[in-house]
Scaffold this active site. Structure first.
Site, PDB file in Angstrom:
ATOM      1  N   ARG A  20      91.080 -12.980 -35.407  1.00 36.26           N
ATOM      2  CA  ARG A  20      90.301 -12.510 -34.246  1.00 36.26           C
ATOM      3  C   ARG A  20      89.249 -13.534 -33.823  1.00 36.26           C
ATOM      4  NH1 ARG A  20      86.966  -8.704 -34.082  1.00 36.26           N
ATOM      5  NH2 ARG A  20      87.128  -8.323 -31.891  1.00 36.26           N
ATOM      6  N   LYS A  71      91.500 -21.271 -47.910  1.00 40.96           N
ATOM      7  CA  LYS A  71      90.054 -21.424 -48.140  1.00 40.96           C
ATOM      8  C   LYS A  71      89.691 -22.192 -49.409  1.00 40.96           C
ATOM      9  CE  LYS A  71      88.577 -17.476 -45.491  1.00 40.96           C
ATOM     10  NZ  LYS A  71      88.046 -16.136 -45.474  1.00 40.96           N
ATOM     11  N   GLY A 135      89.170 -15.498 -51.665  1.00 46.97           N
ATOM     12  CA  GLY A 135      88.113 -16.275 -51.015  1.00 46.97           C
ATOM     13  C   GLY A 135      87.021 -15.406 -50.401  1.00 46.97           C
ATOM     14  N   GLY A 244      85.360  -4.232 -40.517  1.00 41.50           N
ATOM     15  CA  GLY A 244      85.521  -5.659 -40.775  1.00 41.50           C
ATOM     16  C   GLY A 244      84.968  -6.548 -39.670  1.00 41.50           C
TER      17      GLY A 244
END
Ligand code: NAP
Length: 266
Positions: A20, A71, A135, A244
Site C-alpha cells: 500500500r 528486509k 522483520g 495495520g
C-alpha cells in the site's frame, strides 16, 4: 506530472501487488507538491543483489522501501546500516546517497508505536503478546520494549526465532520481562499480530478468538485487507482494535525525511 527532474523511490517486494506504500507515499508527494514518485518493483529473492548494485547507478533514485521477504537480506548489500536496523537485524528503507552509497534503516517499530500513540494507545506498562518474529515483528518488539512495555511474550511458528528475538530484546531492554511462549492471549493487555497471517482469505487466525477478552486491545500489521479476520473476531468479542494502516501512516513522514523527499522544513 512525472518529468525529467522527478526523483524516484522504489518499493521492492515479492509478491508486490499487496503493498500500500505507493498509494500512501504518492498521495503524500502530491499533497506536499514534492517532485517524486514511488513505483512498485517486483524483485525475487535471488534478484536483490543485482537490483541493489543497479540502484547505485541510478542517479535520480532517492532510495527504496524494502518489504517481504527482503528486509533482513538487504543489510549485507548496504554500505552503512543505521542503529535501529542494526539492533533489529532488518531494514525497511534504503537511501541512495549522491555518491551512490546505500544506507539502510528500519522504521517499522517507530511506525507501529507512532500509530498506537496517535490513536491514544500507550503500551507503556502494558503486558504484550506479540505474534511473529520476522522483520516487522522484530522491529515492533524492540519499539514496545523501548517504550516501556512491562512484559512481552513472543509467539512464533518457528519457535527458535521467537526465542532468539526474546533474548536480543531482553538484553537491550532489561526492564521489560521478555520471553517466548505460546500464542495464548490470556492475561495480556495488548495482542499484536506481527505475522503475515491474514493477507490471504484462507489464512488461519493467529490466536484463538475464543480466548480474546473485551479488556484487550488487538493490533494488526496487515494492511490489505484493512479488516482482517483477526480484527473482525476481536471487534466482535468487544476488544479495542487497531488497524495495520496506522503503522504505515505514522511512517510516511519518517520515510520521506530519510529518503530526502520530504517537504522543506518538515
Ligand atoms: N502496516 C505496515 O506498515 C506494515 C509494515 C511492515 C510489514 N507489514 C506486514 O507485516 C507482515 C509481516 O512482514 P515481515 O516483513 O515481518 O515478514 P517476514 O519477515 O517474512 O515474517 C513473517 C512472519 O509471519 C510468520 N508466518 C508466515 N506464514 C505463517 C504461517 N503460515 N503460519 C504461521 N506463521 C506464519 C513467520 O513465521 P516463521 O518465522 O515461522 O516463518 C514470521 O513470523 C506482512 O504481511 C507485511 O505486509 C505491515
Amino acid at each position: 506530472m512525472i518529468t525529467g527532474t522527478t526523483r524516484v523511490v522504489g518499493i521492492i517486494a515479492d509478491p508486490v501487488a499487496q503493498v500500500r506504500s505507493p498509494q500512501v507515499m504518492n498521495a503524500y508527494f502530491a499533497k506536499h507538491g514534492i517532485d517524486a514518485i514511488m513505483v512498485p518493483m517486483h524483485v525475487p529473492p535471488d534478484g536483490v543483489s543485482s537490483v541493489l548494485a543497479a540502484a547505485r547507478q541510478l542517479r535520480n533514485l532517492a532510495g527504496l522501501i524494502v518489504t517481504v521477504p527482503h528486509k533482513t537480506r538487504v543489510l549485507e548489500f548496504c554500505d552503512d546500516v543505521c542503529e535501529q536496523a542494526r539492533l533489529v537485524g532488518a531494514a525497511n528503507a534504503i537511501r541512495r546517497t549522491a555518491e551512490g552509497q546505500l544506507v539502510c534503516d528500519m522504521f517499522d517499530g517507530q511506525g507501529f508505536l507512532g500509530g498506537l500513540l496517535a490513536n491514544g494507545i500507550d503500551p507503556r506498562g502494558q503486558k504484550v503478546l506479540l505474534l511473529g518474529a520476522g522483520g516487522a515483528a522484530s522491529a515492533i518488539a524492540f519499539a514496545l520494549a523501548a517504550r516501556g512495555a512491562s512484559a512481552l511474550t513472543i509467539a512464533n511458528r518457528t519457535q527458535e526465532k521467537a526465542r532468539a528475538l526474546a533474548t536480543r530484546v531482553a538484553s537491550a531492554f532489561p526492564a521489560c520481562r521478555v520471553q517466548d511462549g505460546p500464542p495464548d492471549p490470556k492475561g495480556f493487555d495488548l495482542v499484536v499480530n506481527g505475522t503475515s497471517l491474514g493477507l490471504k482469505k484462507e489464512d488461519p487466525i493467529p490466536v484463538d478468538p475464543k480466548l480474546l477478552e473485551p479488556t484487550m486491545t488487538v493490533a494488526e500489521v496487515i494492511m490489505k485487507p484493512e479488516r482482517t479476520a483477526l480484527i473482525e473476531a476481536a471487534a466482535s468479542k468487544g476488544c479495542r482494535v487497531h488497524l495495520g494502516r496506522h503503522m504505515l501512516e505514522a511512517q510516511v513522514r519518517l520515510l520521506a525525511e530519510f529518503l530526502g523527499v520530504a517537504p522543506e522544513g518538515a
